[in-house]
Write a protein that holds these residues in place. Structure first.
Motif, mmCIF file in Angstrom:
data_model
loop_
_atom_site.group_PDB
_atom_site.id
_atom_site.type_symbol
_atom_site.label_atom_id
_atom_site.label_comp_id
_atom_site.label_asym_id
_atom_site.label_seq_id
_atom_site.Cartn_x
_atom_site.Cartn_y
_atom_site.Cartn_z
ATOM 1 N N ARG A 172 -24.179 -42.669 -47.561
ATOM 2 C CA ARG A 172 -25.212 -41.981 -48.349
ATOM 3 C C ARG A 172 -25.496 -40.584 -47.809
ATOM 4 N N GLY A 173 -24.428 -39.928 -47.382
ATOM 5 C CA GLY A 173 -24.530 -38.549 -46.950
ATOM 6 C C GLY A 173 -25.007 -38.343 -45.533
ATOM 7 N N ARG A 174 -25.048 -39.381 -44.744
ATOM 8 C CA ARG A 174 -25.625 -39.255 -43.397
ATOM 9 C C ARG A 174 -24.597 -38.941 -42.320
ATOM 10 N N LEU A 175 -23.312 -39.002 -42.624
ATOM 11 C CA LEU A 175 -22.296 -38.691 -41.622
ATOM 12 C C LEU A 175 -22.154 -37.181 -41.474
ATOM 13 N N GLY A 176 -22.191 -36.697 -40.243
ATOM 14 C CA GLY A 176 -21.932 -35.289 -39.991
ATOM 15 C C GLY A 176 -20.447 -34.989 -40.100
ATOM 16 N N VAL A 177 -20.103 -33.727 -40.269
ATOM 17 C CA VAL A 177 -18.703 -33.353 -40.470
ATOM 18 C C VAL A 177 -17.870 -33.672 -39.238
ATOM 19 N N ARG A 178 -18.412 -33.460 -38.036
ATOM 20 C CA ARG A 178 -17.645 -33.747 -36.814
ATOM 21 C C ARG A 178 -17.305 -35.222 -36.727
ATOM 22 N N ARG A 211 -26.935 -37.653 -50.499
ATOM 23 C CA ARG A 211 -28.291 -37.918 -49.985
ATOM 24 C C ARG A 211 -29.316 -37.776 -51.112
ATOM 25 N N PHE A 212 -29.120 -36.752 -51.953
ATOM 26 C CA PHE A 212 -30.015 -36.556 -53.089
ATOM 27 C C PHE A 212 -29.938 -37.729 -54.064
ATOM 28 N N GLU A 213 -28.724 -38.201 -54.357
ATOM 29 C CA GLU A 213 -28.579 -39.347 -55.257
ATOM 30 C C GLU A 213 -29.353 -40.558 -54.747
ATOM 31 N N HIS A 214 -29.233 -40.799 -53.445
ATOM 32 C CA HIS A 214 -29.953 -41.933 -52.860
ATOM 33 C C HIS A 214 -31.457 -41.731 -52.967
ATOM 34 N N ALA A 215 -31.926 -40.516 -52.677
ATOM 35 C CA ALA A 215 -33.360 -40.234 -52.771
ATOM 36 C C ALA A 215 -33.854 -40.397 -54.204
ATOM 37 N N ASP A 216 -33.071 -39.956 -55.173
ATOM 38 C CA ASP A 216 -33.476 -40.074 -56.576
ATOM 39 C C ASP A 216 -33.575 -41.536 -56.990
ATOM 40 N N ARG A 220 -37.036 -43.360 -58.298
ATOM 41 C CA ARG A 220 -37.153 -44.048 -59.580
ATOM 42 C C ARG A 220 -37.615 -45.494 -59.425
ATOM 43 N N ARG A 221 -37.538 -46.018 -58.202
ATOM 44 C CA ARG A 221 -38.071 -47.357 -57.926
ATOM 45 C C ARG A 221 -39.562 -47.329 -57.628
ATOM 46 N N GLY A 222 -40.158 -46.144 -57.631
ATOM 47 C CA GLY A 222 -41.593 -46.027 -57.413
ATOM 48 C C GLY A 222 -41.999 -45.892 -55.964
ATOM 49 N N ILE A 223 -41.044 -45.667 -55.061
ATOM 50 C CA ILE A 223 -41.356 -45.510 -53.645
ATOM 51 C C ILE A 223 -41.999 -44.140 -53.420
ATOM 52 N N ARG A 224 -43.013 -44.065 -52.614
ATOM 53 C CA ARG A 224 -43.710 -42.800 -52.401
ATOM 54 C C ARG A 224 -42.786 -41.820 -51.685
ATOM 55 N N LEU A 225 -43.001 -40.535 -51.943
ATOM 56 C CA LEU A 225 -42.038 -39.514 -51.531
ATOM 57 C C LEU A 225 -41.892 -39.398 -50.013
ATOM 58 N N THR A 230 -37.904 -40.244 -45.560
ATOM 59 C CA THR A 230 -37.482 -40.923 -44.332
ATOM 60 C C THR A 230 -36.250 -41.786 -44.591
ATOM 61 N N GLU A 231 -36.291 -42.587 -45.637
ATOM 62 C CA GLU A 231 -35.203 -43.516 -45.936
ATOM 63 C C GLU A 231 -33.908 -42.787 -46.271
ATOM 64 N N ALA A 232 -34.007 -41.636 -46.955
ATOM 65 C CA ALA A 232 -32.809 -40.924 -47.395
ATOM 66 C C ALA A 232 -32.271 -39.951 -46.353
ATOM 67 N N GLY A 233 -32.967 -39.797 -45.223
ATOM 68 C CA GLY A 233 -32.434 -38.972 -44.146
ATOM 69 C C GLY A 233 -32.878 -37.533 -44.130
ATOM 70 N N TYR A 234 -33.966 -37.200 -44.829
ATOM 71 C CA TYR A 234 -34.511 -35.849 -44.779
ATOM 72 C C TYR A 234 -35.425 -35.715 -43.561
ATOM 73 N N ALA A 235 -35.579 -34.486 -43.068
ATOM 74 C CA ALA A 235 -36.424 -34.268 -41.892
ATOM 75 C C ALA A 235 -37.871 -34.648 -42.187
ATOM 76 N N ASP A 236 -38.342 -34.317 -43.396
ATOM 77 C CA ASP A 236 -39.693 -34.650 -43.800
ATOM 78 C C ASP A 236 -39.795 -34.455 -45.314
ATOM 79 N N GLN A 237 -40.986 -34.671 -45.868
ATOM 80 C CA GLN A 237 -41.150 -34.556 -47.314
ATOM 81 C C GLN A 237 -40.942 -33.114 -47.793
ATOM 82 N N SER A 238 -41.307 -32.143 -46.987
ATOM 83 C CA SER A 238 -41.096 -30.748 -47.367
ATOM 84 C C SER A 238 -39.609 -30.427 -47.504
ATOM 85 N N HIS A 239 -38.821 -30.976 -46.587
ATOM 86 C CA HIS A 239 -37.368 -30.805 -46.667
ATOM 87 C C HIS A 239 -36.840 -31.418 -47.961
#
Length: 271
Positions: A172-178, A211-216, A220-225, A230-239
């Motif tokens: 879900r987009g969490r692997l770094g390129v290295r 990562r965006f697809e997973h967050a979307d 859509r399941r009604g989970i708060r942002l 956190t679940e989708a791997g963003y630094a915070d809600q602002s990110h």
């Protein structure tokens, strides 16, 4: 929207057929969101009028549109009615049904099928538009895509590059390129150039889309942002919000944007 699964022989190549027929205000402009699938749209009645948010005054018209990966929203200019069928193709689907790698479509390119080695032709789209029911249209679409599938295919991508795509999707987009390069046994630089040639975007940009697809999906399941971030791997809600605006043209709290097949509930083939 009327939907149907494609013929079993197309499994892993095409997501569900999504028909649409909507009356919309004249002059309305809708946003088509990015995803990790290529977009195909077949327009009935009048051609689709599409451009990009970065160049809002420029657009082109298409009867049979193909678009590769992109990480900015498309603009769909409505002229009273939107009527047609939408498809999402996996990388293997692009190769087998359109006759070229996904990267051959080009990032931020919109292509008429007549310019492609395979794909649907004008008479195919006319036949679909003239069909009396959605079931008949979907039957005709099966036949047209199976005909394209029967054509000789080109070379397959390097196994390492295909594996890198599968790993990015699965993580879900969490692997770094290295780490990704190490897992498939390539240097970062070599993987990057091969990956862009095959898919049209770099591994880092595809990871962002995944990562965006997973967050979307979580949204859509009604989970708060804050929990989505956190679940989708963003630094915070602002990110999350910054990324969301860049990819869709809207904040994640605004669900009024027009959705193409990228937000279909059906799972995407990963072939």
């Amino acid at each position: 929207m009327p939907q149907r699964a494609p013929h079993p022989a197309l499994r892993g190549l095409v997501r569900a057929y999504d028909g649409y027929d909507e009356s919309v205000p004249e002059g309305a402009v809708h946003h088509g969101i990015p995803s990790t699938t290529a977009t195909v749209i077949l327009a009935f009645g009048k051609p689709l009028d599409v451009g990009w948010l970065a160049t809002p005054r420029r657009s082109d018209t298409f009867w049979a549109l193909a678009s590769g990966l992109h990480d900015a929203p498309a603009l769909v200019h409505a002229h009273g009615r939107l009527h047609g069928i939408q498809l999402a193709l996996s990388p293997a689907g692009v190769r087998r049904l359109l006759g070229l790698p996904m990267g051959g479509l080009g990032a931020f390119s919109l292509v008429e099928h007549g310019e492609l080695p395979l794909g649907l032709r004008a008479d195919d789209v006319e036949r679909l538009a003239a069909a009396p029911t959605w079931a008949a249209r979907f039957d005709a679409l099966d036949a047209a895509l199976l005909s394209a599938l029967a054509q000789p295919g080109g070379h397959e991508p390097r196994p390492e590059v295909g594996r890198a795509w599968q790993l990015l999707r699965a993580s879900r987009g969490r692997l770094g390129v290295r780490e990704l390069a190490g897992r498939v046994g390539m240097s970062e630089r070599h993987l990057g150039s091969c990956f862009r040639a095959e898919f049209g975007l770099s591994p880092k940009r595809v990871a962002r889309l995944r990562r965006f697809e997973h967050a979307d999906a979580l949204r859509r399941r009604g989970i708060r942002l804050s929990d989505v971030a956190t679940e989708a791997g963003y630094a915070d809600q602002s990110h999350l919000t910054r990324d969301w605006r860049a990819l869709t043209g809207h904040p994640p709290t605004d669900s009024a944007d027009f959705r193409f097949v990228q937000e279909s509930p059906h799972p995407t083939g990963q072939g």
